[in-house]
Design a protein around this motif. Structure first.
Motif, PDB file in Angstrom:
ATOM      1  N   LEU A 205      43.323   8.736 -23.697  1.00 18.12           N
ATOM      2  CA  LEU A 205      44.174   8.115 -22.425  1.00 18.12           C
ATOM      3  C   LEU A 205      43.774   8.953 -21.092  1.00 18.12           C
ATOM      4  O   LEU A 205      43.816   8.382 -20.059  1.00 18.12           O
ATOM      5  N   SER A 206      43.875  10.354 -21.302  1.00 20.97           N
ATOM      6  CA  SER A 206      43.607  11.105 -20.270  1.00 20.97           C
ATOM      7  C   SER A 206      42.151  10.843 -19.830  1.00 20.97           C
ATOM      8  O   SER A 206      41.703  10.895 -18.379  1.00 20.97           O
ATOM      9  N   GLN A 207      41.312  10.747 -20.444  1.00 20.80           N
ATOM     10  CA  GLN A 207      39.809  10.662 -20.004  1.00 20.80           C
ATOM     11  C   GLN A 207      39.652   9.226 -19.294  1.00 20.80           C
ATOM     12  O   GLN A 207      39.287   9.186 -18.038  1.00 20.80           O
ATOM     13  N   ARG A 208      40.412   8.131 -19.745  1.00 19.97           N
ATOM     14  CA  ARG A 208      40.460   6.926 -19.060  1.00 19.97           C
ATOM     15  C   ARG A 208      41.204   6.917 -17.664  1.00 19.97           C
ATOM     16  O   ARG A 208      40.605   6.558 -16.753  1.00 19.97           O
ATOM     17  N   ALA A 209      42.240   7.744 -17.576  1.00 20.23           N
ATOM     18  CA  ALA A 209      42.857   7.769 -16.407  1.00 20.23           C
ATOM     19  C   ALA A 209      41.907   8.571 -15.650  1.00 20.23           C
ATOM     20  O   ALA A 209      42.133   8.290 -14.302  1.00 20.23           O
ATOM     21  N   MET A 210      41.381   9.542 -15.987  1.00 25.35           N
ATOM     22  CA  MET A 210      40.623  10.585 -15.180  1.00 25.35           C
ATOM     23  C   MET A 210      39.361   9.806 -14.585  1.00 25.35           C
ATOM     24  O   MET A 210      39.179   9.803 -13.438  1.00 25.35           O
ATOM     25  N   VAL A 211      38.704   8.767 -15.474  1.00 29.81           N
ATOM     26  CA  VAL A 211      37.656   8.095 -14.947  1.00 29.81           C
ATOM     27  C   VAL A 211      38.140   6.875 -13.766  1.00 29.81           C
ATOM     28  O   VAL A 211      37.525   6.912 -13.205  1.00 29.81           O
ATOM     29  N   ASP A 212      39.214   6.124 -14.287  1.00 33.50           N
ATOM     30  CA  ASP A 212      39.571   5.398 -13.333  1.00 33.50           C
ATOM     31  C   ASP A 212      40.261   6.201 -12.071  1.00 33.50           C
ATOM     32  O   ASP A 212      39.694   5.481 -10.964  1.00 33.50           O
ATOM     33  N   TRP A 213      40.439   7.056 -12.082  1.00 33.82           N
ATOM     34  CA  TRP A 213      40.991   7.931 -10.689  1.00 33.82           C
ATOM     35  C   TRP A 213      39.797   8.136  -9.925  1.00 33.82           C
ATOM     36  O   TRP A 213      39.581   7.898  -8.768  1.00 33.82           O
ATOM     37  N   ILE A 214      38.921   8.612 -10.740  1.00 28.86           N
ATOM     38  CA  ILE A 214      37.585   9.190 -10.009  1.00 28.86           C
ATOM     39  C   ILE A 214      36.806   7.692  -9.498  1.00 28.86           C
ATOM     40  O   ILE A 214      36.345   7.823  -8.256  1.00 28.86           O
ATOM     41  N   VAL A 215      36.646   6.762 -10.054  1.00 28.17           N
ATOM     42  CA  VAL A 215      36.171   5.652  -9.752  1.00 28.17           C
ATOM     43  C   VAL A 215      36.834   4.951  -8.624  1.00 28.17           C
ATOM     44  O   VAL A 215      36.397   4.638  -7.408  1.00 28.17           O
ATOM     45  N   ARG A 216      38.112   5.086  -8.589  1.00 38.64           N
ATOM     46  CA  ARG A 216      39.019   4.413  -7.365  1.00 38.64           C
ATOM     47  C   ARG A 216      38.777   5.502  -6.179  1.00 38.64           C
ATOM     48  O   ARG A 216      38.538   4.945  -4.987  1.00 38.64           O
ATOM     49  N   ASN A 217      38.710   6.666  -6.463  1.00 41.13           N
ATOM     50  CA  ASN A 217      38.401   7.552  -5.200  1.00 41.13           C
ATOM     51  C   ASN A 217      37.161   7.339  -4.691  1.00 41.13           C
ATOM     52  O   ASN A 217      36.793   7.450  -3.450  1.00 41.13           O
ATOM     53  N   VAL A 218      36.037   7.332  -5.571  1.00 44.88           N
ATOM     54  CA  VAL A 218      34.660   7.019  -5.180  1.00 44.88           C
ATOM     55  C   VAL A 218      34.489   5.805  -4.513  1.00 44.88           C
ATOM     56  O   VAL A 218      33.971   5.578  -3.315  1.00 44.88           O
ATOM     57  N   THR A 219      35.218   4.649  -5.013  1.00 45.70           N
ATOM     58  CA  THR A 219      35.241   3.415  -4.368  1.00 45.70           C
ATOM     59  C   THR A 219      35.740   3.331  -2.984  1.00 45.70           C
ATOM     60  O   THR A 219      35.204   2.858  -1.898  1.00 45.70           O
ATOM     61  N   LYS A 220      36.963   4.110  -2.652  1.00 38.53           N
ATOM     62  CA  LYS A 220      37.599   4.120  -1.579  1.00 38.53           C
ATOM     63  C   LYS A 220      36.741   5.005  -0.608  1.00 38.53           C
ATOM     64  O   LYS A 220      36.748   4.836   0.642  1.00 38.53           O
ATOM     65  N   ALA A 221      35.966   5.943  -0.952  1.00 40.70           N
ATOM     66  CA  ALA A 221      35.161   6.766  -0.180  1.00 40.70           C
ATOM     67  C   ALA A 221      33.791   6.240   0.388  1.00 40.70           C
ATOM     68  O   ALA A 221      33.333   6.504   1.439  1.00 40.70           O
ATOM     69  N   ILE A 222      33.489   5.035  -0.304  1.00 39.11           N
ATOM     70  CA  ILE A 222      32.037   4.256   0.255  1.00 39.11           C
ATOM     71  C   ILE A 222      32.700   3.467   1.378  1.00 39.11           C
ATOM     72  O   ILE A 222      33.454   2.603   1.406  1.00 39.11           O
ATOM     73  N   THR A 223      31.844   3.626   2.614  1.00 37.73           N
ATOM     74  CA  THR A 223      32.061   2.708   3.638  1.00 37.73           C
ATOM     75  C   THR A 223      31.399   1.486   3.580  1.00 37.73           C
ATOM     76  O   THR A 223      30.471   1.294   2.788  1.00 37.73           O
ATOM     77  N   PRO A 224      31.746   0.468   4.482  1.00 37.05           N
ATOM     78  CA  PRO A 224      30.587  -0.805   4.407  1.00 37.05           C
ATOM     79  C   PRO A 224      29.464  -0.607   4.798  1.00 37.05           C
ATOM     80  O   PRO A 224      28.206  -1.252   4.288  1.00 37.05           O
ATOM     81  N   GLU A 225      29.029   0.373   5.840  1.00 33.83           N
ATOM     82  CA  GLU A 225      27.754   0.511   6.255  1.00 33.83           C
ATOM     83  C   GLU A 225      26.948   1.437   4.957  1.00 33.83           C
ATOM     84  O   GLU A 225      25.671   0.917   4.740  1.00 33.83           O
ATOM     85  N   GLN A 226      27.586   2.243   4.332  1.00 29.93           N
ATOM     86  CA  GLN A 226      26.861   2.854   3.263  1.00 29.93           C
ATOM     87  C   GLN A 226      26.537   1.862   2.016  1.00 29.93           C
ATOM     88  O   GLN A 226      25.468   1.672   1.495  1.00 29.93           O
ATOM     89  N   GLU A 227      27.603   0.934   1.963  1.00 34.08           N
ATOM     90  CA  GLU A 227      27.311   0.041   1.000  1.00 34.08           C
ATOM     91  C   GLU A 227      26.245  -1.135   1.142  1.00 34.08           C
ATOM     92  O   GLU A 227      25.213  -1.308   0.298  1.00 34.08           O
ATOM     93  N   LYS A 228      26.082  -1.187   2.565  1.00 36.66           N
ATOM     94  CA  LYS A 228      25.058  -2.163   3.219  1.00 36.66           C
ATOM     95  C   LYS A 228      23.566  -1.452   2.808  1.00 36.66           C
ATOM     96  O   LYS A 228      22.471  -1.951   2.508  1.00 36.66           O
ATOM     97  N   GLN A 229      23.522  -0.149   3.326  1.00 39.59           N
ATOM     98  CA  GLN A 229      22.445   0.516   3.261  1.00 39.59           C
ATOM     99  C   GLN A 229      21.820   0.665   1.902  1.00 39.59           C
ATOM    100  O   GLN A 229      20.704   0.493   1.319  1.00 39.59           O
ATOM    101  N   THR A 230      22.767   1.091   0.879  1.00 41.40           N
ATOM    102  CA  THR A 230      22.653   0.978  -0.588  1.00 41.40           C
ATOM    103  C   THR A 230      22.016  -0.315  -1.230  1.00 41.40           C
ATOM    104  O   THR A 230      20.901  -0.307  -2.014  1.00 41.40           O
ATOM    105  N   LEU A 231      22.319  -1.271  -0.587  1.00 38.98           N
ATOM    106  CA  LEU A 231      22.186  -2.650  -1.238  1.00 38.98           C
ATOM    107  C   LEU A 231      20.713  -3.139  -0.683  1.00 38.98           C
ATOM    108  O   LEU A 231      19.901  -3.448  -1.368  1.00 38.98           O
TER     109      LEU A 231
END
Length: 245
Positions: A205-231
């Protein structure tokens, strides 16, 4: 006949006295008759006689000194001496006695064997009656001994049975102890398994919560421009790979 009866009575008295002495000595020692040193007396048979009433031992006594004819010579000489010296007077009663003696002799020869056989049978029957009581007593005592041995054997069997029961109880106690030890082992193992599963679940549970927190934070940190460039970069990489194919 008279000598035979006298010898039988003497033998019976001697046997009775011998039995009493032997029984007393054996009883004083151990209370049990010593059959080896003091055998049971056997009813004696009368010895041989000559002339119907003279024991054979008298003739044997003379035989070693005078030979075979000695006893007869002694008897004839003694009779002649008594008659010649008139010590034995031959009066009219003598001939009566002589005739009676001849009659008795004839009667003994004619009736003697039958009477002797009948008397022997009577003596044997009396002896058998006496021995019957002893034999019946011995048989009853032997039965008592066998019963006592059987009772002792049964008592030994009871001891073995009690020992087997004790061993059975000990086995039951051992089985109960091992069953309870296994129950305690299972309970302790179940509790330890519960604690291990709990700790594993908490870690997942701790690992899942940690992964979900990291994924949410990383997803929040990605801007639309970075997402377009990556695509766009991904599409270019796929086109390059397709051209090489």
């Amino acid at each position: 006949m008279l000598s035979r009866v006298a010898l039988r009575s003497a033998a019976a008295r001697q046997s009775a006295s011998t039995a009493l002495v032997a029984r007393g000595s054996a009883t004083e020692v151990s209370g049990v008759r010593d059959e080896k040193n003091f055998p049971r007396p056997v009813r004696g048979e009368p010895g041989k006689v000559r002339l119907g009433f003279i024991p054979e031992e008298w003739f044997q006594f003379f035989h070693s000194k005078t030979g075979v004819t000695g006893p007869y010579t002694f008897g004839v000489g003694l009779t002649t001496y008594l008659c010649s010296k008139e010590i034995f007077v031959m009066e009219h009663e003598y001939y009566t006695g002589l005739s009676l003696l001849i009659m008795v002799y004839v009667a003994c020869k004619k009736l003697g064997p039958g009477i002797a056989s009948w008397l022997d049978k009577e003596v044997d029957s009396i002896e058998n009656e006496w021995n019957e009581g002893r034999r019946s007593t011995i048989a009853s005592l032997e039965k008592s001994i066998e019963a006592e041995k059987k009772a002792q054997w049964s008592a030994e069997g009871q001891e073995l049975l009690m020992q087997a029961k004790k061993e059975n109880v000990l086995l039951q106690l051992e089985a109960a102890y091992r069953e309870r030890a296994m129950q305690a082992y299972n309970e302790v193992k179940r509790r330890l398994d519960y604690q291990l599963e709990k700790s594993n679940l908490e870690r997942r549970l701790s690992q899942r919560a940690m992964v979900d927190w990291i994924v949410r934070n990383v997803t929040k940190a990605i801007t639309p421009e970075q997402e377009k460039q990556t695509l766009d970069r991904c599409i270019a990489d796929l086109s390059a790979i397709a051209a090489r194919q």
